[in-house]
Design a protein around this motif. Structure first.
Motif, mmCIF file in Angstrom:
data_model
loop_
_atom_site.group_PDB
_atom_site.id
_atom_site.type_symbol
_atom_site.label_atom_id
_atom_site.label_comp_id
_atom_site.label_asym_id
_atom_site.label_seq_id
_atom_site.Cartn_x
_atom_site.Cartn_y
_atom_site.Cartn_z
ATOM 1 N N GLN A 235 -12.166 1.119 -3.559
ATOM 2 C CA GLN A 235 -12.204 -0.469 -3.343
ATOM 3 C C GLN A 235 -10.510 -0.423 -2.222
ATOM 4 O OE1 GLN A 235 -13.872 -3.198 -2.669
ATOM 5 N NE2 GLN A 235 -11.835 -4.377 -1.875
ATOM 6 N N ALA A 236 -9.737 -0.075 -3.581
ATOM 7 C CA ALA A 236 -7.751 0.507 -3.797
ATOM 8 C C ALA A 236 -8.011 1.137 -1.588
ATOM 9 C CB ALA A 236 -7.242 0.993 -4.218
ATOM 10 N N GLY A 237 -8.628 1.847 -1.968
ATOM 11 C CA GLY A 237 -8.990 2.554 -0.316
ATOM 12 C C GLY A 237 -9.057 1.468 1.214
ATOM 13 N N SER A 238 -10.161 0.851 1.215
ATOM 14 C CA SER A 238 -10.386 -0.375 1.948
ATOM 15 C C SER A 238 -8.818 -1.315 1.965
ATOM 16 C CB SER A 238 -11.390 -1.598 1.236
ATOM 17 O OG SER A 238 -12.629 -0.602 0.943
ATOM 18 N N ILE A 239 -8.304 -1.999 0.576
ATOM 19 C CA ILE A 239 -7.183 -1.886 1.294
ATOM 20 C C ILE A 239 -6.160 -1.530 2.160
ATOM 21 C CG2 ILE A 239 -4.890 -3.455 0.412
ATOM 22 C CD1 ILE A 239 -7.085 -4.209 -2.547
ATOM 23 N N MET A 240 -6.369 -0.413 1.653
ATOM 24 C CA MET A 240 -4.975 0.682 2.388
ATOM 25 C C MET A 240 -5.297 0.890 3.881
ATOM 26 S SD MET A 240 -4.788 4.936 1.131
ATOM 27 C CE MET A 240 -5.986 4.997 1.934
ATOM 28 N N LEU A 241 -6.280 1.048 4.053
ATOM 29 C CA LEU A 241 -7.070 0.625 5.894
ATOM 30 C C LEU A 241 -6.946 -0.736 6.324
ATOM 31 C CD1 LEU A 241 -9.114 3.799 5.255
ATOM 32 C CD2 LEU A 241 -7.360 3.523 5.903
ATOM 33 N N SER A 242 -6.054 -1.765 5.304
ATOM 34 C CA SER A 242 -6.753 -3.199 6.120
ATOM 35 C C SER A 242 -4.906 -3.618 6.564
ATOM 36 C CB SER A 242 -7.064 -3.996 5.110
ATOM 37 O OG SER A 242 -6.270 -4.432 4.283
ATOM 38 N N ASN B 58 -3.153 -5.432 5.044
ATOM 39 C CA ASN B 58 -2.315 -5.483 3.813
ATOM 40 C C ASN B 58 -2.589 -4.274 2.700
ATOM 41 O OD1 ASN B 58 -3.071 -8.546 3.879
ATOM 42 N ND2 ASN B 58 -4.791 -8.766 3.100
ATOM 43 N N TRP B 59 -2.286 -3.540 3.914
ATOM 44 C CA TRP B 59 -2.032 -1.845 3.117
ATOM 45 C C TRP B 59 -1.207 -1.908 2.362
ATOM 46 C CZ3 TRP B 59 2.638 -0.019 4.068
ATOM 47 C CH2 TRP B 59 3.477 -0.484 5.010
ATOM 48 N N GLN B 60 0.229 -3.421 2.959
ATOM 49 C CA GLN B 60 1.793 -2.760 1.599
ATOM 50 C C GLN B 60 1.429 -3.401 0.561
ATOM 51 O OE1 GLN B 60 0.456 -4.868 4.559
ATOM 52 N NE2 GLN B 60 1.754 -6.382 4.287
ATOM 53 N N HIS B 61 0.350 -3.949 0.051
ATOM 54 C CA HIS B 61 -0.329 -4.391 -1.229
ATOM 55 C C HIS B 61 -1.181 -3.392 -2.108
ATOM 56 C CE1 HIS B 61 1.837 -8.403 -0.050
ATOM 57 N NE2 HIS B 61 0.832 -8.347 0.810
ATOM 58 N N THR B 62 -1.777 -2.169 -1.494
ATOM 59 C CA THR B 62 -2.185 -0.797 -1.371
ATOM 60 C C THR B 62 -1.800 -0.869 -3.504
ATOM 61 O OG1 THR B 62 -2.937 -0.101 0.162
ATOM 62 C CG2 THR B 62 -3.389 1.388 -2.110
ATOM 63 N N TYR B 63 -0.647 -0.638 -3.638
ATOM 64 C CA TYR B 63 -0.182 -0.240 -5.037
ATOM 65 C C TYR B 63 0.094 -1.616 -5.941
ATOM 66 C CZ TYR B 63 -1.303 4.682 -3.411
ATOM 67 O OH TYR B 63 -1.782 5.732 -4.023
ATOM 68 N N HIS B 64 -0.094 -3.019 -5.643
ATOM 69 C CA HIS B 64 0.430 -3.455 -5.858
ATOM 70 C C HIS B 64 0.124 -3.629 -7.891
ATOM 71 C CE1 HIS B 64 1.260 -7.810 -7.155
ATOM 72 N NE2 HIS B 64 0.004 -8.119 -7.806
ATOM 73 N N ASP B 65 -0.680 -2.899 -8.028
ATOM 74 C CA ASP B 65 -1.183 -3.228 -9.573
ATOM 75 C C ASP B 65 -0.749 -1.832 -9.757
ATOM 76 O OD1 ASP B 65 -2.533 -2.986 -12.182
ATOM 77 O OD2 ASP B 65 -4.626 -3.116 -11.470
ATOM 78 N N PRO B 66 -0.222 -1.548 -10.871
ATOM 79 C CA PRO B 66 0.473 -0.151 -11.879
ATOM 80 C C PRO B 66 -0.522 0.147 -11.716
ATOM 81 C CG PRO B 66 1.805 -2.533 -12.837
ATOM 82 C CD PRO B 66 0.227 -3.040 -11.832
ATOM 83 N N TRP B 67 -1.870 0.158 -12.650
ATOM 84 C CA TRP B 67 -2.636 0.289 -13.004
ATOM 85 C C TRP B 67 -3.435 2.130 -11.569
ATOM 86 C CZ3 TRP B 67 -7.588 1.029 -10.326
ATOM 87 C CH2 TRP B 67 -8.423 1.883 -11.131
ATOM 88 N N LEU B 68 -3.274 1.865 -10.859
ATOM 89 C CA LEU B 68 -3.282 2.589 -9.787
ATOM 90 C C LEU B 68 -2.727 3.539 -9.642
ATOM 91 C CD1 LEU B 68 -5.774 2.841 -7.075
ATOM 92 C CD2 LEU B 68 -4.732 2.128 -5.964
ATOM 93 N N GLN B 69 -2.958 5.187 -9.639
ATOM 94 C CA GLN B 69 -2.455 5.940 -10.006
ATOM 95 C C GLN B 69 -2.804 7.056 -9.365
ATOM 96 O OE1 GLN B 69 0.656 6.679 -11.787
ATOM 97 N NE2 GLN B 69 0.536 4.717 -12.191
#
Length: 335
Positions: free
Chosen positions: A49-56, A58-69
């Motif tokens: 799901q994060a990869g989908s955001i990264m390729l959208s 809204n890519w700049q918000h991919t790492y909005h959540d610190p949980w995503l490592q």
């Protein structure tokens, strides 16, 4: 003493056994995905799901959540698995097959197309659950970083400064701890070449994450871990906080250990798997968090390293005998 036959020489170059190993392992990987009916611990779908955001857009918000490592490459692998799978069970099958194919590809190169070592590596990876961990835990980085480190180490021993550095840097694209593979760059013959390769690695890793950091919504480094084991548990206490500055100190110790090992083993071909394997084990020792899949990196490298010996034990024994018979230097005369 006569020269021993090459490990597995009798079956080199025969495509049928190799194709059979590939087919059986891919079928086994698919089967492991099919029987997995629990997604309790898997992060794969969240990474996809994060990869989908990264390729959208809204890519700049991919790492909005610190949980995503997860790194961009890991997210892409998970997204490919979800896209090909079409469902949770199909995603498990696709991801496990992707991991098996990557392992088979690198192991085939390292084993020089000998089917017996390849079968030991791939069969071991299936039996130990390394392949099924692709979906069960959802962290493909453990497998992929091991493979990239191995290729980087082989490039370093061949004095390929740019290739070795680039591979180490790109390994951080799966997860940032891939940069710990900088230890293998000390297999290069000269320190100045190691430094040059290290610069390439840092630039490559920075290039992977720079767009997200410059995008202004990058919070990966805000995460804090609760210490649950390892050396940090003894030093700081269970349940204490482990921060990213502590991660940096951990990285310096791990790379320092691996660098010293690489300098000592530079003349041995086995260094290409021993150094990254022990670097990974050192990382586990100093890590504040312990999960079973963390061992996959070390296990993959150990499997690839010992498989040729297991495939031809008599030849391995010949080499050991040769080392034991090697003339030892006479002690120096003293007054």
């Amino acid at each position: 003493m006569s020269r021993p036959p090459e490990l597995g020489n009798a079956v080199r170059g025969k495509p049928a056994p190799l194709a059979a190993v590939w087919l059986l392992v891919l079928v086994g990987a698919a089967a492991s995905g099919w029987i997995l009916d629990s997604v309790t611990f898997s992060d794969a779908d969240s990474f996809a799901q994060a990869g989908s955001i990264m390729l959208s857009s809204n890519w700049q918000h991919t790492y909005h959540d610190p949980w995503l490592q997860a790194g961009p490459f890991e997210m892409i692998v998970c997204l490919i698995g979800r896209t090909l799978g079409g469902s949770l069970r199909g995603e498990a099958i696709a991801l496990n097959m992707i991991g098996a194919a990557a392992l088979l590809g690198v192991a085939t190169i390292v084993a020089r197309r000998r089917w017996k070592p390849l079968a030991i590596v791939a069969g071991g990876a299936l039996g130990l659950g390394i392949v099924s961990d692709m979906w069960e835990w959802g962290h493909p980085s453990e497998l992929f970083i091991a493979l990239v480190w191995l290729l980087a180490a082989r490039a370093a021993r061949r004095d390929q400064v740019l290739v070795a550095g680039l591979l180490v840097g790109l390994s951080a694209g799966f997860e940032t701890w891939g940069l710990l593979g900088a230890s293998v760059l000390f297999l290069l013959p000269q320190l100045r070449r190691t430094i040059a390769s290290g610069v390439v690695a840092l630039l490559a890793a920075a290039g992977v994450y720079a767009p997200f950091a410059l995008g202004g919504d990058f919070h990966m480094f805000d995460l804090h871990w609760a210490i649950v084991g390892g050396v940090p548990g003894y030093v700081f206490g269970q349940g204490q906080t482990f921060s990213w500055p502590m991660r940096l100190a951990e990285a310096l110790i791990v790379v320092g250990f691996g660098a010293g090992l690489a300098c000592r083993l530079r003349g041995f071909s086995a260094s290409t798997w021993i150094v990254p394997a022990l670097t990974s084990i050192c990382r586990l020792t100093l890590d504040p968090v312990r999960y079973g899949y963390y061992w996959d990196t070390s296990l993959v490298l150990l499997l690839i390293g010992v498989a040729p010996l297991l495939a031809s034990p008599r030849v391995a024994a010949w080499h050991v005998e040769g080392l034991l018979r090697r003339p030892q230097p006479l002690p120096a005369l003293v007054d």
